[in-house]
Design a protein around this motif. Structure first.
Motif, short mmCIF file in Angstrom:
data_model
loop_
_atom_site.label_atom_id
_atom_site.label_comp_id
_atom_site.label_asym_id
_atom_site.label_seq_id
_atom_site.Cartn_x
_atom_site.Cartn_y
_atom_site.Cartn_z
N PHE A 147 0.86 -1.18 0.00
CA PHE A 147 0.00 0.00 0.00
C PHE A 147 0.90 1.24 0.00
O PHE A 147 1.46 1.61 1.03
N THR A 148 1.04 1.85 -1.14
CA THR A 148 1.96 2.97 -1.31
C THR A 148 1.27 4.28 -0.93
O THR A 148 0.15 4.55 -1.36
N VAL A 149 1.94 5.09 -0.12
CA VAL A 149 1.37 6.37 0.30
C VAL A 149 1.08 7.23 -0.92
O VAL A 149 1.90 7.38 -1.82
N ALA A 150 -0.13 7.80 -0.97
CA ALA A 150 -0.56 8.68 -2.06
C ALA A 150 -0.99 10.01 -1.48
O ALA A 150 -1.35 10.12 -0.31
N ASN A 151 -0.98 11.03 -2.29
CA ASN A 151 -1.38 12.36 -1.88
C ASN A 151 -2.90 12.48 -1.92
O ASN A 151 -3.51 12.37 -2.99
N ALA A 152 -3.51 12.69 -0.76
CA ALA A 152 -4.98 12.71 -0.67
C ALA A 152 -5.59 13.79 -1.56
O ALA A 152 -6.62 13.57 -2.20
N SER A 153 -4.97 14.95 -1.60
CA SER A 153 -5.51 16.04 -2.43
C SER A 153 -5.51 15.66 -3.90
O SER A 153 -6.46 15.95 -4.63
#
Length: 566
Positions: free
Chosen positions: A224-230
């Motif tokens: 699960f790779t961190v993604a930019n919520a915006s």
């Protein structure tokens, strides 16, 4: 339960907003001289490179980097909006460890720290383990709690354990690095091996016993790779809400439909809307069609009860501010802060049920049905994973819709005597206990038959802190112990029940128990003289949603249709 009810109970969608949420300023906007500081630690690590991750486990040349000084410290310009970004420390055989004089690291490896909202950003084996747990699908709060548990539960994994002279934690951290370097290949421990070793240690709850087989087991799991919520929410995302029932009359079978949630960031607000699948197309859900409650009462951050929160409130947009990869805000009803994180994941080979929410009102427990449990997503099926968490426990007492047509109260009961009820805040409010009694302590619930909505389940609290239920079998009726209870630490007029989800069958089959399958706890609370059943969502609870870009995944829709076809 519809998504609105889920919003109240599972802390998703609305957050008690009023619909008039305003833009909030970025609390982390840097000053001209703002610096991001911390220590690189096994013992203090001298001469190690510190930088920001480029998303592939290497330094991002567009962002600042540096080298740790003679005390293991670093200082990088704070460019703002850094929360959720990954800091890296590259350790080589040339790096000095001040706690191991004369020691030479046998391999090159990289430690990491996911930048928190505030404070010193230390980078150590423990913070690296937090990052690895986030890549296993946990929120930052959950990941931190998991690592703290490995350390005994009372240690902050982000703290400088050398400065605090915490010898036990320092010893564990060094053992983690020794285990890590034992899996080096050609003098290097690559990023995947670091991640998989860290997660294997958490999975086993022990450092010494972890083997290469354990590491390989973790390697087979999705990342699960961190993604930019915006960025994720700059366009609509689509998540399965469930196969939800609509009762036009409680004297007839409900009409059920596949329902999805559409989520998007619009300005400084996250909006969530419902759509139902009808005749092969998606149509907006109107008039709260799938709602099962009038509203709720919530425990505020100061541990007092809120006023009545109507169900419509939970559809209001969430006011958010962006800080790095995270969106955050404060619930105006409770004063409890919330954050929204995102991950990307390849669902290929995973069961379709992975993307089915387990905490919603489902007459058929959709997440347990074939082919959702037996069929898998096609290779390279990409999804976003939304993780919404709160900074404190949430205690919510739902005000359910009575499960009968034309409800009215007679002699303190509703639906022809099915359940006690009172008229409060302009609605018929289902309670537990005696409607004619004004209770003064939640302890008066001991010994009563505590009922769920429409008597769908019942239990009793005993004076010796047990939770019992009546079980019916071929051998007749018997009382069984299904858990224990205790007073809630934040409010002495709330009782929290610790019931094993596997024992829920003893309580009956009421779908309103489904939040417990998803990590909630049952509670009974005293508010305004009445006893009410509800739920506690601990601060470590995270509302997880699997979301797709463009449209809801076609395999998932087909799986739900097959699973729900008689």
């Amino acid at each position: 339960m519809s998504a609105v009810a889920s919003a109240a109970l599972a802390a998703c969608g609305g957050g008690g907003g009023s619909g008039s949420a305003t833009t909030t300023s970025n609390p982390s906007a840097p000053t001209a001289s703002a610096q991001l500081t911390g220590k690189a630690i096994d013992g203090y690590l001298v001469g190690a490179t510190v930088c920001f991750d480029n998303g592939q486990g290497a330094c991002d040349p567009s962002l600042p980097s540096g080298t740790t000084d003679a005390s293991g410290g670093y200082s990088l310009p704070d460019t703002g909006n850094l929360q959720g970004k990954m800091l890296l420390v590259t350790v080589t055989p040339g790096t000095k460890d001040l706690s191991r004089p004369g020691y030479t690291f046998p391999a090159t490896f990289t430690l990491s720290q996911t930048v928190a909202a505030s404070g010193q950003q230390n980078i150590s084996p423990l913070t690296t383990m937090i990052s690895a747990q986030m890549e296993a699908g946990l929120s930052q709060t959950q990941a931190t709690a998991a690592v703290a548990q490995l350390l005994g539960g009372n240690v902050d994994p982000n703290a400088d354990y050398i400065a605090s002279s915490n010898a036990a934690t320092a010893s564990t951290a060094s053992a983690i690095l020794d285990k890590l370097t034992s899996f080096a290949t050609n003098g290097v421990v690559d990023a995947a091996t670091v991640r998989n070793t860290m997660n294997a240690i958490v999975a086993k709850g022990d450092v010494a016993s972890v083997t290469l087989t354990d590491v390989q087991t973790q390697a087979a799991k999705p990342v699960f790779t961190v993604a930019n919520a915006s960025q994720v929410l700059s366009s609509p995302t689509y998540a399965l809400d469930g196969y939800l029932p609509y009762f036009s009359s409680f004297n007839a079978q409900p009409v059920q439909a596949i329902v999805q949630d559409v989520r998007q960031l619009q300005g400084a607000q996250v909006t969530t809307s419902q759509q139902e699948y009808s005749s092969g197309t998606w149509q907006p859900v109107t008039n709260g069609k799938y709602e099962t409650m009038y509203g709720a009462y919530e425990l505020r951050n100061d541990a007092s009860w809120s006023a009545f929160v109507p169900v419509s409130t939970y559809r209001a947009p969430l006011a958010v501010s962006a800080n790095g990869t995270v969106l955050s805000g404060t619930d105006p009803v409770t004063g409890i802060g919330y954050s929204i994180e995102y991950r990307t994941v390849d669902l290929g080979g995973l069961p379709l049920a992975t993307a089915v929410p387990a905490g919603n009102y489902e007459l058929s427990a959709l997440w347990t049905l074939a082919p959702l449990t037996t069929s898998t997503f096609s290779a390279a099926t990409k999804a976003y994973v939304g993780l919404q968490s709160y900074s404190n426990d949430r205690v919510i007492l739902p005000v359910w819709l009575p499960a009968c047509d034309n409800p009215s109260i007679a002699n303190g009961m509703v639906c022809d005597g099915a359940q006690p009820a009172v008229m409060e805040d302009g609605v018929i409010s289902l309670i537990t206990g005696d409607a004619s009694t004004t209770y003064t302590s939640v302890r008066q619930a001991i010994g009563l038959n505590l009922e769920g909505r429409a008597g769908g389940f019942g239990m009793t609290l005993t004076a010796d802190n047990k939770v019992t239920a009546t079980s019916f079998s071929s051998g007749g009726q018997q009382t069984v112990v299904i858990g224990s209870w205790a007073l809630y630490s934040r409010n002495a007029n709330v009782i929290v029940m610790n019931v094993d989800p596997a024992q829920l069958a003893q309580l009956g089959t009421d779908p309103l128990l489904s939040p417990v399958y998803d990590g909630a706890k049952l509670v009974v609370g005293l508010r305004n003289g009445h006893l009410r059943m509800g739920f506690l969502y601990p601060s470590t609870y995270v509302q997880k949603t699997f979301e797709f870009s463009s449209s809801l995944n076609a395999q998932l829709i087909s799986g739900v249709q097959t699973a729900t076809t008689p």
